[in-house]
Scaffold this motif. Structure first.
Motif, PDB file in Angstrom:
ATOM      1  N   HIS A  34     -71.880  27.022  71.382  1.00 26.46           N
ATOM      2  CA  HIS A  34     -71.674  27.829  72.587  1.00 26.46           C
ATOM      3  C   HIS A  34     -70.529  27.213  73.379  1.00 26.46           C
ATOM      4  O   HIS A  34     -70.696  26.806  74.529  1.00 26.46           O
ATOM      5  CB  HIS A  34     -72.950  27.888  73.422  1.00 26.46           C
ATOM      6  N   SER A  36     -66.716  27.951  74.814  1.00 28.86           N
ATOM      7  CA  SER A  36     -65.779  29.012  75.162  1.00 28.86           C
ATOM      8  C   SER A  36     -64.500  28.419  75.736  1.00 28.86           C
ATOM      9  O   SER A  36     -64.492  27.282  76.222  1.00 28.86           O
ATOM     10  CB  SER A  36     -66.395  29.972  76.188  1.00 28.86           C
ATOM     11  N   PHE A  38     -61.144  29.568  78.334  1.00 34.91           N
ATOM     12  CA  PHE A  38     -60.675  30.514  79.341  1.00 34.91           C
ATOM     13  C   PHE A  38     -59.218  30.230  79.669  1.00 34.91           C
ATOM     14  O   PHE A  38     -58.792  29.068  79.725  1.00 34.91           O
ATOM     15  CB  PHE A  38     -61.515  30.413  80.620  1.00 34.91           C
ATOM     16  N   LEU A  48     -61.737  35.159  79.535  1.00 40.07           N
ATOM     17  CA  LEU A  48     -62.313  34.643  78.299  1.00 40.07           C
ATOM     18  C   LEU A  48     -61.379  34.928  77.133  1.00 40.07           C
ATOM     19  O   LEU A  48     -60.996  36.081  76.896  1.00 40.07           O
ATOM     20  CB  LEU A  48     -63.677  35.305  78.057  1.00 40.07           C
ATOM     21  N   SER A  51     -64.941  32.660  72.429  1.00 39.76           N
ATOM     22  CA  SER A  51     -66.363  32.411  72.682  1.00 39.76           C
ATOM     23  C   SER A  51     -67.027  31.909  71.408  1.00 39.76           C
ATOM     24  O   SER A  51     -66.497  32.112  70.306  1.00 39.76           O
ATOM     25  CB  SER A  51     -67.055  33.686  73.180  1.00 39.76           C
ATOM     26  N   SER A  91     -65.533  25.389  78.075  1.00 40.30           N
ATOM     27  CA  SER A  91     -66.879  25.291  78.632  1.00 40.30           C
ATOM     28  C   SER A  91     -67.869  25.198  77.477  1.00 40.30           C
ATOM     29  O   SER A  91     -67.591  25.649  76.365  1.00 40.30           O
ATOM     30  CB  SER A  91     -67.216  26.495  79.512  1.00 40.30           C
ATOM     31  N   LEU A  99     -74.376  24.724  82.139  1.00 41.53           N
ATOM     32  CA  LEU A  99     -73.023  24.991  81.667  1.00 41.53           C
ATOM     33  C   LEU A  99     -72.094  23.903  82.188  1.00 41.53           C
ATOM     34  O   LEU A  99     -72.138  23.545  83.367  1.00 41.53           O
ATOM     35  CB  LEU A  99     -72.553  26.363  82.160  1.00 41.53           C
TER      36      LEU A  99
ATOM     37  N   ASN B  35     -73.493  34.061  86.053  1.00 44.18           N
ATOM     38  CA  ASN B  35     -73.139  32.698  86.412  1.00 44.18           C
ATOM     39  C   ASN B  35     -72.370  32.714  87.711  1.00 44.18           C
ATOM     40  O   ASN B  35     -71.634  33.670  87.999  1.00 44.18           O
ATOM     41  CB  ASN B  35     -72.216  32.079  85.340  1.00 44.18           C
ATOM     42  N   VAL B  37     -69.552  30.288  89.669  1.00 41.56           N
ATOM     43  CA  VAL B  37     -68.602  29.206  89.409  1.00 41.56           C
ATOM     44  C   VAL B  37     -67.688  29.098  90.629  1.00 41.56           C
ATOM     45  O   VAL B  37     -67.362  30.117  91.245  1.00 41.56           O
ATOM     46  CB  VAL B  37     -67.757  29.531  88.152  1.00 41.56           C
ATOM     47  N   PHE B  95     -66.650  32.419  92.284  1.00 42.22           N
ATOM     48  CA  PHE B  95     -66.610  33.521  91.331  1.00 42.22           C
ATOM     49  C   PHE B  95     -68.016  33.817  90.803  1.00 42.22           C
ATOM     50  O   PHE B  95     -68.791  32.888  90.539  1.00 42.22           O
ATOM     51  CB  PHE B  95     -65.753  33.165  90.102  1.00 42.22           C
ATOM     52  N   TYR B 103     -76.289  33.553  75.868  1.00 46.14           N
ATOM     53  CA  TYR B 103     -74.951  33.096  75.493  1.00 46.14           C
ATOM     54  C   TYR B 103     -74.261  32.579  76.760  1.00 46.14           C
ATOM     55  O   TYR B 103     -73.283  33.154  77.243  1.00 46.14           O
ATOM     56  CB  TYR B 103     -74.157  34.219  74.822  1.00 46.14           C
ATOM     57  N   LEU B 104     -74.778  31.482  77.247  1.00 45.68           N
ATOM     58  CA  LEU B 104     -74.460  30.962  78.582  1.00 45.68           C
ATOM     59  C   LEU B 104     -72.975  30.738  78.820  1.00 45.68           C
ATOM     60  O   LEU B 104     -72.505  30.901  79.944  1.00 45.68           O
ATOM     61  CB  LEU B 104     -75.235  29.650  78.787  1.00 45.68           C
ATOM     62  N   SER B 105     -72.217  30.391  77.777  1.00 43.90           N
ATOM     63  CA  SER B 105     -70.807  30.066  78.002  1.00 43.90           C
ATOM     64  C   SER B 105     -69.883  31.266  77.828  1.00 43.90           C
ATOM     65  O   SER B 105     -68.694  31.163  78.085  1.00 43.90           O
ATOM     66  CB  SER B 105     -70.363  28.947  77.046  1.00 43.90           C
ATOM     67  N   THR B 106     -70.440  32.402  77.418  1.00 44.96           N
ATOM     68  CA  THR B 106     -69.612  33.582  77.163  1.00 44.96           C
ATOM     69  C   THR B 106     -69.475  34.418  78.439  1.00 44.96           C
ATOM     70  O   THR B 106     -70.073  35.482  78.575  1.00 44.96           O
ATOM     71  CB  THR B 106     -70.211  34.414  76.010  1.00 44.96           C
ATOM     72  N   LEU B 107     -68.655  33.935  79.353  1.00 43.18           N
ATOM     73  CA  LEU B 107     -68.432  34.624  80.620  1.00 43.18           C
ATOM     74  C   LEU B 107     -67.342  35.665  80.396  1.00 43.18           C
ATOM     75  O   LEU B 107     -66.149  35.378  80.509  1.00 43.18           O
ATOM     76  CB  LEU B 107     -68.008  33.635  81.696  1.00 43.18           C
ATOM     77  N   ASP B 108     -67.749  36.889  80.018  1.00 39.24           N
ATOM     78  CA  ASP B 108     -66.777  37.857  79.538  1.00 39.24           C
ATOM     79  C   ASP B 108     -66.149  38.727  80.627  1.00 39.24           C
ATOM     80  O   ASP B 108     -65.077  39.294  80.412  1.00 39.24           O
ATOM     81  CB  ASP B 108     -67.362  38.720  78.415  1.00 39.24           C
ATOM     82  N   TRP B 110     -65.416  38.706  84.994  1.00 38.87           N
ATOM     83  CA  TRP B 110     -65.458  37.913  86.220  1.00 38.87           C
ATOM     84  C   TRP B 110     -65.177  38.780  87.435  1.00 38.87           C
ATOM     85  O   TRP B 110     -64.445  39.774  87.355  1.00 38.87           O
ATOM     86  CB  TRP B 110     -64.396  36.816  86.163  1.00 38.87           C
ATOM     87  N   GLY B 111     -65.743  38.373  88.560  1.00 36.02           N
ATOM     88  CA  GLY B 111     -65.348  38.962  89.819  1.00 36.02           C
ATOM     89  C   GLY B 111     -63.976  38.448  90.222  1.00 36.02           C
ATOM     90  O   GLY B 111     -63.434  37.534  89.593  1.00 36.02           O
TER      91      GLY B 111
END
Lengths: 110, 120
Positions: A34, A36, A38, A48, A51, A91, A99, B35, B37, B95, B103-108, B110-111
């Motif tokens: 896991h 990723s 950015f 992103l 991933s 990340s 995280l 999430n 951040v 953010f 899938y905690l790291s898959t921040l696909d 964002w604001g």
């Protein structure tokens, strides 16, 4: 809960390849797929680009690729272009379902 | 299309609290987690915690436990992050970002970010 380790800077000329590393421990990078990556341009939200270590979201050029060996993940940008100049962050999921981020790498296209 | 739209910039006194909202659209709110951040000026990304809008489950970063509360209003498709006992070092852009459950790291997505300034 230490941050992941990235080099503060990287650079390359247009057309070249550059690799950015992201080092953690067996409790984060080494223990989970896991990871990723950015991309962040100044004043913008992160985007992103990789991933689950190696997956590229739709619309991300195949010049961007990810890999992992042990506790270190890597992002490779091939065929560097001017628009690739940005900050890059890794990340990873870590133990206790938290995280972690890397400190970021500023990529300069010479 | 998927959108996360955050509330506007805030200026707060030290010791006060701030509540940032994240209004989502274009997807099923209950099927993705959120999430939070933050990023100080010229600094890297720092994780505050995540929440499951469906169950209300949360997991906060150790540094923020006791000071942060993450909530949601599914009827509005909106997530909230409240940070209390503000100090100058909390000055940052905050953010929200969604990720597929587990899938905690898959921040696909964002604001756009919310600037919170803590100043006397």
């Amino acid at each position: 809960q230490s941050a992941l380790t990235q080099p503060p800077s990287a650079s390359g000329s247009p057309g070249q390849s550059v690799t950015i590393s992201c080092t953690g421990t067996s409790s984060d990078v080494g223990g989970y797929n896991h990871v990723s990556w950015f991309q962040q341009h100044p004043g913008k939200a992160p985007k992103l680009i990789i991933s689950e270590v190696i997956k590229r979201p739709s619309g991300v050029p195949d010049r961007f690729s990810g890999s992992k060996s042990g506790n270190t993940a890597s992002l490779t940008v091939s065929g560097l272009q001017a628009e690739d100049e940005a900050d890059y962050y890794c990340s990873s999921k870590a133990d206790d379902n938290i995280l972690l981020f890397g400190g970021g790498t500023k990529l300069t296209v010479l | 299309q998927v959108q996360l739209v955050q509330s506007g910039a805030e200026v707060k006194m030290p010791g006060a609290s701030v509540k940032v909202s994240c209004e989502t659209s274009g997807y099923s709110f209950n099927n993705y987690d959120i999430n939070w951040v933050r990023q100080g000026t010229g600094q890297g990304l720092e994780w505050l915690g995540w929440m499951n809008p469906y169950s209300g489950a949360t997991n906060y970063g150790q540094k923020f436990q006791g000071r942060v509360i993450m909530t949601s209003d599914p009827s509005k498709g909106t997530a909230y992050m409240e940070l209390s006992s503000l100090r100058s070092e909390d000055t940052a852009v905050y953010f929200c970002a969604r990720f597929p459950r587990h899938y905690l790291s898959t921040l696909d997505y964002w604001g756009q970010g919310t600037l919170v300034t803590v100043s006397p």
